[in-house]
Design an enzyme around this catalytic site. Structure first.
Site, mmCIF file in Angstrom:
data_model
loop_
_atom_site.group_PDB
_atom_site.id
_atom_site.type_symbol
_atom_site.label_atom_id
_atom_site.label_comp_id
_atom_site.label_asym_id
_atom_site.label_seq_id
_atom_site.Cartn_x
_atom_site.Cartn_y
_atom_site.Cartn_z
ATOM 1 N N PRO A 3 25.539 31.829 45.480
ATOM 2 C CG PRO A 3 27.334 31.912 43.988
ATOM 3 C CD PRO A 3 26.909 31.367 45.330
ATOM 4 C CB CYS A 4 20.809 30.675 43.650
ATOM 5 S SG CYS A 4 19.989 31.904 44.659
#
Length: 151
Positions: A121-122
């Protein structure tokens, strides 16, 4: 950038288009790799649909192939996966958690190469002064952050 799939007798090619014209032609994937089991494929589809419906889900059961990543990228991506749902960190904060307090840019470069957004989940990592960079574009990053904050 517009993505268009082209079915051919040799498989499906992916084309990428800019306003100026054809930007990239990607060959169909080789079948030498391991095809995911139907269970894994369905599990990912289920988790992704639940996530995009606003439910907090755990993507940990989905096996990832990060073999083309550098050790540093893997370290950054692993730490990024530990950021809780609905939480954001700055690149500097993530770098500090990794023990490299002046490594915000290096962390940003590693996240730029993230091949599996949402699962890694950048979008939960933001600039010190607000939203910056995301492979899907800033509108997607805003939507994902909003989704996780209940908005």
């Amino acid at each position: 950038m517009e993505k268009i799939s082209l079915a051919t007798p040799w498989g499906t090619f992916l084309t990428l288009w800019s306003p100026q014209g054809l930007k990239s032609l990607l060959f169909p994937p080789q079948r030498s790799g391991r095809k995911p089991s139907k269970e894994i494929e369905k599990a990912l589809e289920n988790l992704l649909n639940r996530y995009l419906s606003g439910e907090q889900v755990d993507f940990a059961p989905i096996p990832l192939d990060l073999s083309s990543a550098t050790p540093f990228q893997c370290k950054v991506w692993e730490e990024t996966r530990s950021i809780p749902y609905g939480t954001t960190l700055t690149y500097g904060q993530l770098a500090a958690r990794l023990g490299i307090p002046k490594g915000a840019r290096a962390v940003g470069q590693a996240l730029k190469k993230n091949p599996i957004p949402i699962i890694i989940p950048c979008h939960r990592v933001v600039g010190q002064k607000g939203l910056t960079g995301f492979s899907g574009g800033l509108n997607w990053k805003k939507r994902l952050i909003s989704l996780e904050s209940g908005g």
